[in-house]
Write a protein that holds these residues in place. Structure first.
Motif, PDB file in Angstrom:
ATOM      1  N   ASN A  87      67.721  59.074   7.874  1.00  0.00           N
ATOM      2  CA  ASN A  87      68.545  59.325   6.692  1.00  0.00           C
ATOM      3  C   ASN A  87      69.273  60.663   6.758  1.00  0.00           C
ATOM      4  N   GLY A  88      69.173  61.392   7.877  1.00  0.00           N
ATOM      5  CA  GLY A  88      69.850  62.659   8.016  1.00  0.00           C
ATOM      6  C   GLY A  88      68.986  63.860   7.731  1.00  0.00           C
ATOM      7  N   SER A  89      67.847  63.654   7.062  1.00  0.00           N
ATOM      8  CA  SER A  89      66.941  64.753   6.752  1.00  0.00           C
ATOM      9  C   SER A  89      65.841  64.834   7.806  1.00  0.00           C
ATOM     10  N   PHE A  90      64.934  65.816   7.666  1.00  0.00           N
ATOM     11  CA  PHE A  90      63.825  65.912   8.605  1.00  0.00           C
ATOM     12  C   PHE A  90      62.661  65.054   8.126  1.00  0.00           C
ATOM     13  N   MET A  91      61.898  64.542   9.085  1.00  0.00           N
ATOM     14  CA  MET A  91      60.730  63.724   8.774  1.00  0.00           C
ATOM     15  C   MET A  91      59.423  64.511   8.905  1.00  0.00           C
ATOM     16  N   PHE A  92      59.466  65.599   9.648  1.00  0.00           N
ATOM     17  CA  PHE A  92      58.314  66.499   9.728  1.00  0.00           C
ATOM     18  C   PHE A  92      58.852  67.916   9.849  1.00  0.00           C
ATOM     19  N   HIS A  93      57.998  68.892   9.572  1.00  0.00           N
ATOM     20  CA  HIS A  93      58.443  70.295   9.560  1.00  0.00           C
ATOM     21  C   HIS A  93      57.232  71.164   9.877  1.00  0.00           C
ATOM     22  N   THR A  94      57.219  71.805  11.043  1.00  0.00           N
ATOM     23  CA  THR A  94      56.137  72.737  11.349  1.00  0.00           C
ATOM     24  C   THR A  94      56.356  74.037  10.581  1.00  0.00           C
ATOM     25  N   GLN A 121      70.304  66.720   9.868  1.00  0.00           N
ATOM     26  CA  GLN A 121      71.712  67.032   9.678  1.00  0.00           C
ATOM     27  C   GLN A 121      71.969  67.936   8.484  1.00  0.00           C
ATOM     28  N   GLN A 122      70.970  68.127   7.654  1.00  0.00           N
ATOM     29  CA  GLN A 122      71.178  68.855   6.413  1.00  0.00           C
ATOM     30  C   GLN A 122      70.909  70.345   6.593  1.00  0.00           C
ATOM     31  N   GLY A 123      71.552  70.939   7.598  1.00  0.00           N
ATOM     32  CA  GLY A 123      71.419  72.368   7.832  1.00  0.00           C
ATOM     33  C   GLY A 123      70.270  72.707   8.752  1.00  0.00           C
ATOM     34  N   CYS A 124      70.388  73.862   9.406  1.00  0.00           N
ATOM     35  CA  CYS A 124      69.335  74.417  10.261  1.00  0.00           C
ATOM     36  C   CYS A 124      69.069  73.594  11.510  1.00  0.00           C
ATOM     37  N   PHE A 125      69.954  72.657  11.864  1.00  0.00           N
ATOM     38  CA  PHE A 125      69.727  71.856  13.065  1.00  0.00           C
ATOM     39  C   PHE A 125      69.790  72.692  14.327  1.00  0.00           C
ATOM     40  N   GLU A 126      70.413  73.868  14.256  1.00  0.00           N
ATOM     41  CA  GLU A 126      70.525  74.732  15.436  1.00  0.00           C
ATOM     42  C   GLU A 126      69.176  75.274  15.879  1.00  0.00           C
ATOM     43  N   ARG A 127      68.157  75.181  15.036  1.00  0.00           N
ATOM     44  CA  ARG A 127      66.826  75.651  15.440  1.00  0.00           C
ATOM     45  C   ARG A 127      66.269  74.867  16.628  1.00  0.00           C
ATOM     46  N   ALA A 128      66.828  73.691  16.900  1.00  0.00           N
ATOM     47  CA  ALA A 128      66.356  72.864  18.013  1.00  0.00           C
ATOM     48  C   ALA A 128      67.011  73.222  19.339  1.00  0.00           C
ATOM     49  N   ARG A 129      67.705  74.347  19.394  1.00  0.00           N
ATOM     50  CA  ARG A 129      68.484  74.673  20.591  1.00  0.00           C
ATOM     51  C   ARG A 129      67.638  74.924  21.830  1.00  0.00           C
ATOM     52  N   THR A 130      66.369  75.276  21.674  1.00  0.00           N
ATOM     53  CA  THR A 130      65.519  75.529  22.849  1.00  0.00           C
ATOM     54  C   THR A 130      64.587  74.351  23.130  1.00  0.00           C
ATOM     55  N   LEU A 131      64.941  73.192  22.667  1.00  0.00           N
ATOM     56  CA  LEU A 131      64.057  72.027  22.792  1.00  0.00           C
ATOM     57  C   LEU A 131      63.775  71.661  24.250  1.00  0.00           C
ATOM     58  N   SER A 132      62.519  71.345  24.516  1.00  0.00           N
ATOM     59  CA  SER A 132      62.132  70.755  25.803  1.00  0.00           C
ATOM     60  C   SER A 132      61.334  69.495  25.529  1.00  0.00           C
ATOM     61  N   ILE A 133      61.316  68.600  26.503  1.00  0.00           N
ATOM     62  CA  ILE A 133      60.538  67.365  26.420  1.00  0.00           C
ATOM     63  C   ILE A 133      59.643  67.285  27.647  1.00  0.00           C
ATOM     64  N   LEU A 186      62.508  67.591  13.006  1.00  0.00           N
ATOM     65  CA  LEU A 186      63.391  66.565  13.546  1.00  0.00           C
ATOM     66  C   LEU A 186      63.372  65.342  12.647  1.00  0.00           C
ATOM     67  N   GLN A 187      64.288  64.433  12.939  1.00  0.00           N
ATOM     68  CA  GLN A 187      64.446  63.242  12.121  1.00  0.00           C
ATOM     69  C   GLN A 187      63.700  62.041  12.708  1.00  0.00           C
ATOM     70  N   GLN A 188      64.024  61.663  13.936  1.00  0.00           N
ATOM     71  CA  GLN A 188      63.359  60.532  14.587  1.00  0.00           C
ATOM     72  C   GLN A 188      63.290  60.759  16.085  1.00  0.00           C
ATOM     73  N   VAL A 189      62.239  60.197  16.694  1.00  0.00           N
ATOM     74  CA  VAL A 189      62.087  60.178  18.145  1.00  0.00           C
ATOM     75  C   VAL A 189      61.871  58.723  18.556  1.00  0.00           C
ATOM     76  N   GLU A 190      62.730  58.227  19.425  1.00  0.00           N
ATOM     77  CA  GLU A 190      62.636  56.848  19.906  1.00  0.00           C
ATOM     78  C   GLU A 190      62.418  56.872  21.413  1.00  0.00           C
ATOM     79  N   ILE A 191      61.466  56.082  21.880  1.00  0.00           N
ATOM     80  CA  ILE A 191      61.113  56.067  23.299  1.00  0.00           C
ATOM     81  C   ILE A 191      61.229  54.619  23.779  1.00  0.00           C
ATOM     82  N   PHE A 192      62.214  54.378  24.637  1.00  0.00           N
ATOM     83  CA  PHE A 192      62.555  53.008  24.995  1.00  0.00           C
ATOM     84  C   PHE A 192      62.056  52.625  26.380  1.00  0.00           C
ATOM     85  N   VAL A 193      61.595  51.375  26.457  1.00  0.00           N
ATOM     86  CA  VAL A 193      61.128  50.764  27.695  1.00  0.00           C
ATOM     87  C   VAL A 193      61.905  49.469  27.905  1.00  0.00           C
ATOM     88  N   GLN A 194      62.268  49.185  29.154  1.00  0.00           N
ATOM     89  CA  GLN A 194      62.954  47.938  29.463  1.00  0.00           C
ATOM     90  C   GLN A 194      62.048  46.748  29.118  1.00  0.00           C
TER      91      GLN A 194
END
Length: 206
Positions: A87-94, A121-133, A186-194
């Motif tokens: 929905n554009g907002s965050f779903m969790f927040h540390t 999307q509702q502001g502060c999205f730049e905080r994810a700039r150092t994201l690693s997976i 973050l809003q959502q994390v989707e992990i796809f498999v064939q």
């Protein structure tokens, strides 16, 4: 707004009611019993950057956790990031801390084709700039970093989600982490498999 997950159906997110501001009306999303909600078909016009049609989102409804809980979240919010709802907002927040993280357990190792991450999307999205997976094939394995960046990203249109193509890298645990003192939200994390890989993995249980 805030939504409440009800314990109906095979997954806790089978029925979701979200109060909205005008008169506390309810929004309800239900999955019919005949449909496996892990199988998705995305609209390529809505999501032009990737086309995982008929791929299986193995993160959907799985158990997740986060490094800390903040005043903007609770202990159950980590699971909201794999609820399938955007929905554009965050779903969790540390909390604000050094190197905050979020992690999902897929229940078993899968050959992951790609990971798609939707930022708030509702502001502060730049905080994810150092994201690693990072990935782990099992609880004892060491982490293997598959993505790191200093570029912020967004999510649902008009923004663009982060798409990391892995081409079949095996993973059971997927961790998203920042590498500075800040908060992770973050809003959502989707992990796809064939589909063929998913069917092969599940057939091993038979």
């Amino acid at each position: 707004g805030v939504y409440v997950e009800c314990e109906d159906g095979p997954y806790s997110w089978n029925r979701v009611r979200m109060p909205v501001s005008d008169g506390q009306k309810s929004w309800v999303r239900e999955w019919p019993e005949s449909i496996d909600p892990r199988r998705v078909a995305l609209d390529t016009e809505t999501h032009p950057t990737h086309d995982p049609r008929q791929m299986v989102n193995v993160a959907l409804g799985r158990q997740a956790r986060q490094s800390t809980v903040s005043q903007w979240s609770n202990a159950y919010d980590a699971n909201r990031a794999v609820s399938g709802w955007r929905n554009g907002s965050f779903m969790f927040h540390t909390d604000f801390e050094d190197a905050p993280w979020w992690e999902v357990d897929l229940g078993r190792a899968f050959p992951v084709d790609r990971i798609v991450v939707y930022n708030r999307q509702q502001g502060c999205f730049e905080r994810a700039r150092t994201l690693s997976i990072s990935l782990r094939a099992d609880a004892e394995a060491s982490e293997s970093m598959v993505y790191s960046s200093r570029d912020s990203f967004v999510g649902i249109p008009p923004g663009t989600p982060l798409v990391v193509t892995l081409g079949g890298r095996r993973a059971r645990f997927v961790r998203l982490q920042l590498h500075e003192r800040t908060a992770l939200h973050l809003q959502q994390v989707e992990i796809f498999v064939q589909p063929r890989d998913y069917a092969r993995e599940i057939a091993q249980d038979d």
